[in-house]
Design a protein around this motif. Structure first.
Motif, PDB file in Angstrom:
ATOM      1  N   LEU A 142       0.802  -1.227   0.000  1.00 20.27           N
ATOM      2  CA  LEU A 142       0.000   0.000   0.000  1.00 20.27           C
ATOM      3  C   LEU A 142       0.838   1.283   0.000  1.00 20.27           C
ATOM      4  O   LEU A 142       0.538   2.212  -0.756  1.00 20.27           O
ATOM      5  CB  LEU A 142      -0.951  -0.003   1.200  1.00 20.27           C
ATOM      6  N   PRO A 143       1.883   1.399   0.822  1.00 17.57           N
ATOM      7  CA  PRO A 143       2.625   2.669   0.829  1.00 17.57           C
ATOM      8  C   PRO A 143       3.294   3.028  -0.491  1.00 17.57           C
ATOM      9  O   PRO A 143       3.666   4.194  -0.691  1.00 17.57           O
ATOM     10  CB  PRO A 143       3.674   2.454   1.930  1.00 17.57           C
ATOM     11  N   TRP A 144       3.445   2.071  -1.381  1.00 14.97           N
ATOM     12  CA  TRP A 144       4.206   2.306  -2.611  1.00 14.97           C
ATOM     13  C   TRP A 144       3.320   2.623  -3.813  1.00 14.97           C
ATOM     14  O   TRP A 144       3.817   2.683  -4.949  1.00 14.97           O
ATOM     15  CB  TRP A 144       5.073   1.088  -2.916  1.00 14.97           C
ATOM     16  N   ALA A 145       2.036   2.834  -3.602  1.00 21.36           N
ATOM     17  CA  ALA A 145       1.137   3.113  -4.726  1.00 21.36           C
ATOM     18  C   ALA A 145       1.500   4.418  -5.421  1.00 21.36           C
ATOM     19  O   ALA A 145       1.509   4.498  -6.664  1.00 21.36           O
ATOM     20  CB  ALA A 145      -0.310   3.148  -4.240  1.00 21.36           C
ATOM     21  N   GLY A 146       1.790   5.467  -4.651  1.00 26.37           N
ATOM     22  CA  GLY A 146       2.170   6.735  -5.264  1.00 26.37           C
ATOM     23  C   GLY A 146       3.462   6.628  -6.051  1.00 26.37           C
ATOM     24  O   GLY A 146       3.577   7.176  -7.163  1.00 26.37           O
ATOM     25  N   ALA A 147       4.441   5.921  -5.502  1.00 29.61           N
ATOM     26  CA  ALA A 147       5.710   5.740  -6.206  1.00 29.61           C
ATOM     27  C   ALA A 147       5.508   4.953  -7.500  1.00 29.61           C
ATOM     28  O   ALA A 147       6.091   5.288  -8.549  1.00 29.61           O
ATOM     29  CB  ALA A 147       6.708   5.034  -5.300  1.00 29.61           C
ATOM     30  N   ALA A 148       4.680   3.911  -7.448  1.00 26.15           N
ATOM     31  CA  ALA A 148       4.413   3.124  -8.656  1.00 26.15           C
ATOM     32  C   ALA A 148       3.729   3.973  -9.715  1.00 26.15           C
ATOM     33  O   ALA A 148       4.010   3.836 -10.917  1.00 26.15           O
ATOM     34  CB  ALA A 148       3.544   1.911  -8.304  1.00 26.15           C
ATOM     35  N   ALA A 149       2.829   4.875  -9.302  1.00 25.58           N
ATOM     36  CA  ALA A 149       2.161   5.755 -10.266  1.00 25.58           C
ATOM     37  C   ALA A 149       3.162   6.687 -10.939  1.00 25.58           C
ATOM     38  O   ALA A 149       3.080   6.936 -12.146  1.00 25.58           O
ATOM     39  CB  ALA A 149       1.070   6.552  -9.563  1.00 25.58           C
ATOM     40  N   VAL A 150       4.119   7.207 -10.183  1.00 21.84           N
ATOM     41  CA  VAL A 150       5.126   8.112 -10.759  1.00 21.84           C
ATOM     42  C   VAL A 150       6.014   7.368 -11.757  1.00 21.84           C
ATOM     43  O   VAL A 150       6.307   7.871 -12.851  1.00 21.84           O
ATOM     44  CB  VAL A 150       5.979   8.741  -9.644  1.00 21.84           C
ATOM     45  N   VAL A 151       6.438   6.161 -11.392  1.00 22.47           N
ATOM     46  CA  VAL A 151       7.296   5.381 -12.297  1.00 22.47           C
ATOM     47  C   VAL A 151       6.553   5.073 -13.593  1.00 22.47           C
ATOM     48  O   VAL A 151       7.103   5.253 -14.701  1.00 22.47           O
ATOM     49  CB  VAL A 151       7.752   4.087 -11.605  1.00 22.47           C
ATOM     50  N   MET A 152       5.306   4.620 -13.488  1.00 25.78           N
ATOM     51  CA  MET A 152       4.535   4.330 -14.697  1.00 25.78           C
ATOM     52  C   MET A 152       4.258   5.600 -15.484  1.00 25.78           C
ATOM     53  O   MET A 152       4.312   5.593 -16.723  1.00 25.78           O
ATOM     54  CB  MET A 152       3.230   3.636 -14.319  1.00 25.78           C
ATOM     55  N   GLY A 153       3.966   6.701 -14.798  1.00 22.81           N
ATOM     56  CA  GLY A 153       3.730   7.952 -15.513  1.00 22.81           C
ATOM     57  C   GLY A 153       4.946   8.409 -16.285  1.00 22.81           C
ATOM     58  O   GLY A 153       4.843   8.852 -17.438  1.00 22.81           O
ATOM     59  N   GLY A 154       6.127   8.314 -15.676  1.00 30.16           N
ATOM     60  CA  GLY A 154       7.339   8.679 -16.391  1.00 30.16           C
ATOM     61  C   GLY A 154       7.567   7.814 -17.616  1.00 30.16           C
ATOM     62  O   GLY A 154       7.979   8.306 -18.675  1.00 30.16           O
ATOM     63  N   ALA A 155       7.287   6.524 -17.490  1.00 29.89           N
ATOM     64  CA  ALA A 155       7.468   5.622 -18.637  1.00 29.89           C
ATOM     65  C   ALA A 155       6.485   5.948 -19.761  1.00 29.89           C
ATOM     66  O   ALA A 155       6.836   5.906 -20.942  1.00 29.89           O
ATOM     67  CB  ALA A 155       7.306   4.176 -18.183  1.00 29.89           C
ATOM     68  N   MET A 156       5.250   6.292 -19.394  1.00 29.91           N
ATOM     69  CA  MET A 156       4.233   6.573 -20.408  1.00 29.91           C
ATOM     70  C   MET A 156       4.511   7.878 -21.161  1.00 29.91           C
ATOM     71  O   MET A 156       4.073   8.047 -22.298  1.00 29.91           O
ATOM     72  CB  MET A 156       2.850   6.642 -19.757  1.00 29.91           C
ATOM     73  N   PHE A 157       5.211   8.820 -20.523  1.00 34.87           N
ATOM     74  CA  PHE A 157       5.472  10.121 -21.147  1.00 34.87           C
ATOM     75  C   PHE A 157       6.953  10.295 -21.473  1.00 34.87           C
ATOM     76  O   PHE A 157       7.490  11.402 -21.407  1.00 34.87           O
ATOM     77  CB  PHE A 157       4.996  11.243 -20.226  1.00 34.87           C
ATOM     78  N   SER A 158       7.597   9.228 -21.854  1.00 36.30           N
ATOM     79  CA  SER A 158       9.024   9.274 -22.150  1.00 36.30           C
ATOM     80  C   SER A 158       9.312   9.637 -23.602  1.00 36.30           C
ATOM     81  O   SER A 158      10.456   9.568 -24.037  1.00 36.30           O
ATOM     82  CB  SER A 158       9.666   7.918 -21.823  1.00 36.30           C
ATOM     83  N   ASN A 159       8.282  10.008 -24.359  1.00 34.87           N
ATOM     84  CA  ASN A 159       8.473  10.348 -25.774  1.00 34.87           C
ATOM     85  C   ASN A 159       7.666  11.608 -26.110  1.00 34.87           C
ATOM     86  O   ASN A 159       6.909  11.650 -27.073  1.00 34.87           O
ATOM     87  CB  ASN A 159       8.026   9.170 -26.649  1.00 34.87           C
ATOM     88  N   LEU A 160       7.864  12.661 -25.299  1.00 28.98           N
ATOM     89  CA  LEU A 160       7.044  13.866 -25.446  1.00 28.98           C
ATOM     90  C   LEU A 160       7.249  14.535 -26.803  1.00 28.98           C
ATOM     91  O   LEU A 160       6.283  14.922 -27.467  1.00 28.98           O
ATOM     92  CB  LEU A 160       7.372  14.852 -24.322  1.00 28.98           C
ATOM     93  N   TYR A 161       8.484  14.675 -27.251  1.00 28.83           N
ATOM     94  CA  TYR A 161       8.722  15.325 -28.538  1.00 28.83           C
ATOM     95  C   TYR A 161       8.300  14.424 -29.691  1.00 28.83           C
ATOM     96  O   TYR A 161       7.862  14.904 -30.742  1.00 28.83           O
ATOM     97  CB  TYR A 161      10.187  15.733 -28.666  1.00 28.83           C
ATOM     98  N   GLY A 162       8.421  13.120 -29.508  1.00 25.75           N
ATOM     99  CA  GLY A 162       7.906  12.211 -30.521  1.00 25.75           C
ATOM    100  C   GLY A 162       6.405  12.336 -30.676  1.00 25.75           C
ATOM    101  O   GLY A 162       5.862  12.249 -31.780  1.00 25.75           O
ATOM    102  N   ALA A 163       5.700  12.573 -29.558  1.00 27.89           N
ATOM    103  CA  ALA A 163       4.251  12.765 -29.620  1.00 27.89           C
ATOM    104  C   ALA A 163       3.893  14.093 -30.277  1.00 27.89           C
ATOM    105  O   ALA A 163       2.843  14.213 -30.919  1.00 27.89           O
ATOM    106  CB  ALA A 163       3.661  12.702 -28.210  1.00 27.89           C
ATOM    107  N   ASP A 164       4.755  15.109 -30.141  1.00 27.31           N
ATOM    108  CA  ASP A 164       4.509  16.392 -30.802  1.00 27.31           C
ATOM    109  C   ASP A 164       4.570  16.270 -32.312  1.00 27.31           C
ATOM    110  O   ASP A 164       3.828  16.936 -33.041  1.00 27.31           O
ATOM    111  CB  ASP A 164       5.546  17.423 -30.350  1.00 27.31           C
ATOM    112  N   GLY A 165       5.455  15.421 -32.799  1.00 21.45           N
ATOM    113  CA  GLY A 165       5.606  15.286 -34.238  1.00 21.45           C
ATOM    114  C   GLY A 165       6.138  16.552 -34.867  1.00 21.45           C
ATOM    115  O   GLY A 165       6.976  17.266 -34.304  1.00 21.45           O
ATOM    116  N   THR A 166       5.617  16.883 -36.054  1.00 22.35           N
ATOM    117  CA  THR A 166       6.132  18.043 -36.782  1.00 22.35           C
ATOM    118  C   THR A 166       5.736  19.360 -36.137  1.00 22.35           C
ATOM    119  O   THR A 166       6.238  20.417 -36.542  1.00 22.35           O
ATOM    120  CB  THR A 166       5.619  18.014 -38.231  1.00 22.35           C
TER     121      THR A 166
END
Length: 625
Positions: free
Chosen positions: A320-344
Motif C-alpha cells: 500500500l505505501p508504494w502506490a504513489g511511487a508506482a504511479a510516478v514510475v509508470m507515468g514517467g514511462a508513459m510520457f518518455s516520448n514527449l517530442y515524438g508525440a509532438d511530431g512536426t
C-alpha cells in the motif's frame, strides 16, 4: 452481386496483407520479435492442447476464455493491434461497409497470431476425439467459428476503444479498465489465490462455459454427451454473435472513415506576461486538452493504485505505501516520448529563438504538477492505512527522488531517443495506432521503467541506513536529477533541434545507419543468434522468475492451497522448493545472459566512418532547416 464484391474485396485485401507480411519480415529486429512471440504463443497453445489430452475439461474451458481475453485486451497495449491495412486507406473507394469490413476481417485472419490461436483451439478437436465421433465432427466448425469470434471481438474492442478516447469521460473509463487489466497481469495472483481459497474453481469453469468464448467448447461437450439441441444452439448462437459483431464493426468503420472533425472554439486566451509563463501555460493546456495525454495520466495513477491494492485480497498490506511511487514510475514511462508525440509541431519550438530551455523546463513543471499532488496524497493516505510505521521514511524519501528523476529522464529520453509517431492532426480513427514504431515505443517504456526506478536508490539506501535522514537525500536527489537532466536535454535540443525535426517529420529512412559509437552499431558486430537470444532472455526472463518462482514461494510461505499454472506446485512436496529455486535461477540466468551480452557489446570498438563534411567543431551537425 454483393457477395461477389465482398469476395473480390476479401481476395484483394488478403493478397495485400500477405505482401505486407513478406516485406515486414525483411526487418531482422521484427523477425526476432515475431519469432519470440510465436514461440511463446506455441508453448501456451501446446499447454492448452496438453490439458485437453489429459481430459481436464474445466481447465480447457478456462484456457480458451483466457485466449479470448488476450485477443480483446492485447491490442489495447500494442498500439491498437496490427492495422497494416488501415481502414482510412480505402475511404475514397466505392466499397459498401459490409464489403470493406468483410475484406478486412479476411485479411485479419491472415497472420501469425491467428495461426497460433488456431493451434490452441485444436484443443477442442483433441477433446472431441476423446468424447465421441460426433463431438469430433462438431469440433471442426466450432474451432473455425470460435477463431472468427476472437478476431471480430478484437477488432470491435479496438473500434469501441477508439470512440471512447474521443470524449473525455470515455478516455478516463478506458484508462481505468486498461490499468486494472495490466495490474492484474502482475498482481492477479492475489485475486486468484483469494478465489481458489474460497473453493470457486468450479464456478470459474462454469462461467467460462457460459461466456461467448466458451460456446464452441460447450457445443463439443454437448455433442459428446448426445445433447444435440444444446450443440445446435451453441453453434448457431456463436454464428449469430459473429454476425452481430461484424455489423457493429461495419457501423463503427463507417463512422471512422466518414466522421468530420470540427475545430474547437478557444475558451480562454493565454494571459502569460513572459516567455516562461507562456511555455508553461501551453504545456498545461496540452495535458488538459489532448485526450491521449489525459488517458495516459489517469492510466498511470490508476495502475499504481490497482497494483498495490490487489494484494489486499490475501491480506497483504505491505504494498500500500508504494502506490504513489508506482504511479510516478509508470507515468514517467508513459510520457518518455514527449517530442515524438509532438511530431512536426516541434517546428514551432525550433523556429523560436531561445525557446529550447524554456520548453524543456515547462514540460518538466507540467509533469510535476500533474503527478506530484496525486502521488503525494495517495502515498500519505495508503501509508496511514497500512499501519506500517517503518514505511514512512522509505516512501517519503523515495517519492521526491522519483518525481525529480522522472521529470528529468522523460525530457532526456524525449530528446536523445525520440521515436517518430503519427502527428496529432493525422491520427486515424484508431487513436491507439501511433504509427509504425510501436515496438520501439514499447521498448523505450520498458527501459524507462527501470531507469526511473533506479533514481530512488540513493534515497532508499539513506533511509535504510539513517531512517528520516533519507528524506533530505531524496529531495536533493530529485532536485539534482530534475535540474541536470533538464539542462542536458535543453543543450541537446539547441544543438540538434533540426535533426530531431527531420527525424520526426520523415522517420528513420531505410538504410539509415546509427552512429558508429552507438550501442546499436556495436551490437551489430555480434552474431545474429546471440543478439536474438539476448533479446528473448531480457523480454521473457520474468516468466520463470516471477510467476514460476516468486509467486509459488509466496503461496507456500503463506500456506495458500492453489496450483493454478505454477509448475512447482504440481510436483511432489519434496521437489517443490528445488523446482522453485531452479526457476529462479533460470530467470536470473536469462537476465544475466542478456545483460552481459549488452555489456560486452558496449565495450567493443567500432571503426570510425569517413569524416562527414557537415560535422561541426563540437561534434554536432550543422543541418539547414
Amino acid at each position: 452481386m454483393a457477395v461477389g464484391l465482398t469476395s473480390a474485396t476479401a481476395h484483394t485485401l488478403v493478397r495485400m496483407r500477405l505482401a505486407a507480411l513478406r516485406h515486414s519480415l525483411r526487418d531482422k529486429n521484427r523477425v526476432a520479435w515475431v519469432a519470440g512471440g510465436a514461440f511463446l504463443g506455441l508453448v501456451l497453445a501446446g499447454a492448452t492442447i496438453w490439458a485437453a489430452a489429459r481430459g481436464d475439461a474445466d481447465l480447457v474451458a478456462v484456457a480458451v476464455t483466457v485466449w479470448a481475453l488476450g485477443w480483446i485486451v492485447g491490442p489495447l497495449f500494442a498500439g491498437g493491434g496490427d492495422e497494416t491495412l488501415n481502414p482510412e486507406y480505402f475511404t475514397m473507394l466505392p466499397l459498401p461497409p459490409r464489403a470493406l469490413s468483410g475484406g478486412l476481417l479476411a485479411a485479419a485472419l491472415v497472420g501469425f497470431a491467428p495461426a497460433v490461436s488456431l493451434v490452441a483451439l485444436l484443443s477442442l478437436v483433441v477433446l472431441g476425439a476423446q468424447l465421441s465421433l460426433g463431438a469430433l465432427l462438431i469440433a471442426v466448425p466450432a474451432v473455425l467459428l470460435q477463431l472468427v469470434s476472437f478476431v471480430l471481438a478484437s477488432r470491435l474492442a479496438v473500434a469501441i476503444y477508439g470512440v471512447l478516447l474521443q470524449v473525455r469521460a470515455g478516455a478516463v473509463l478506458a484508462a481505468l479498465v486498461n490499468a486494472f487489466i495490466l495490474a492484474f497481469t502482475a498482481q492477479g495472483w492475489a485475486l486468484i489465490a483469494a478465489f481458489i481459497s474460497t473453493d470457486v474453481q468450479g464456478t470459474v469453469a462454469d462461467a467460462a462455459r457460459i461466456a461467448p468464448s466458451g460456446w464452441g467448447f460447450a457445443a463439443v461437450e454437448a455433442a459428446g454427451r448426445g445433447d444435440w439441441l444444446q450443440t445446435v444452439l451453441a453453434l448457431v448462437g456463436l454464428a449469430l454473435l459473429n454476425g452481430l459483431m461484424l455489423v457493429a464493426w461495419s457501423a463503427l468503420l463507417v463512422r471512422r472513415t466518414t466522421a468530420t472533425r470540427t475545430g474547437v472554439r478557444v475558451r480562454r486566451v493565454l494571459t502569460a506576461t513572459d516567455a516562461a509563463g507562456a511555455a508553461g501555460a501551453k504545456e498545461v493546456r496540452s495535458w488538459t486538452r489532448d485526450l491521449l495525454y489525459g488517458h495516459r495520466a489517469v492510466f498511470a495513477i490508476s495502475y499504481g493504485l490497482f497494483f498495490c491494492l490487489m494484494p489486499l485480497a490475501v491480506g497483504w498490506k505491505a504494498m500500500l505505501p508504494w502506490a504513489g511511487a508506482a504511479a510516478v514510475v509508470m507515468g514517467g514511462a508513459m510520457f518518455s516520448n514527449l517530442y515524438g508525440a509532438d511530431g512536426t509541431a516541434f517546428w514551432m519550438t525550433l523556429m523560436t529563438p531561445g525557446s529550447a530551455r524554456l520548453d524543456v523546463r515547462a514540460r518538466q513543471r507540467a509533469f510535476l504538477l500533474v503527478f506530484g499532488p496525486p502521488a503525494l496524497l495517495i502515498t500519505l493516505l495508503l501509508t496511514w492505512w497500512s499501519s506500517i510505521d517503518s514505511a514512512w521514511p522509505l516512501v517519503l524519501s523515495a517519492l521526491p527522488a522519483l518525481l525529480g528523476g522522472a521529470a528529468g529522464l522523460i525530457l532526456l529520453s524525449s530528446v536523445y531517443s525520440a521515436v517518430p509517431t503519427t502527428d496529432a492532426h493525422k491520427r486515424s480513427g484508431n487513436p491507439l495506432n501511433s504509427g509504425e514504431n510501436e515496438g520501439e515505443t514499447l521498448g523505450l517504456v520498458y527501459v524507462m521503467l527501470v531507469l526511473i526506478s533506479l533514481t530512488a536508490a540513493p534515497a532508499l539506501l539513506a533511509a535504510l541506513a539513517w531512517t528520516w535522514w533519507g528524506i533530505p537525500v531524496g529531495l536533493a536527489s530529485g532536485v539534482l536529477t530534475w535540474w541536470y537532466f533538464g539542462r542536458l536535454a535543453a543543450r541537446r535540443l539547441e544543438r540538434r533541434g533540426p535533426e530531431l525535426l527531420t527525424l520526426l517529420r520523415h522517420g528513420r529512412q531505410p538504410g539509415q545507419q546509427a552512429p558508429a559509437s552507438s550501442l546499436s552499431a556495436k551490437l551489430a558486430q555480434l552474431p545474429q543468434w546471440r543478439r536474438t537470444l539476448a533479446g528473448l532472455c531480457l523480454g521473457f526472463g520474468a516468466i520463470p522468475l516471477i510467476p514460476q518462482a516468486v509467486v509459488p514461494a509466496v503461496f507456500k510461505l503463506n500456506h495458500v492451497d492453489a496450483k493454478a499454472w505454477f509448475l512447482a506446485l504440481y510436483t511432489a512436496p519434496a521437489w517443490q522448493w528445488p523446482v522453485i529455486a531452479g526457476m529462479a535461477l533460470l530467470g536470473l540466468g536469462m537476465y544475466a545472459f542478456g545483460g552481459l551480452t549488452y555489456y560486452r557489446a558496449s565495450k567493443l570498438s567500432v571503426a570510425s566512418p569517413q569524416a562527414d563534411p557537415l560535422e561541426d567543431a563540437d561534434g554536432g551537425r550543422s543541418v539547414a532547416a
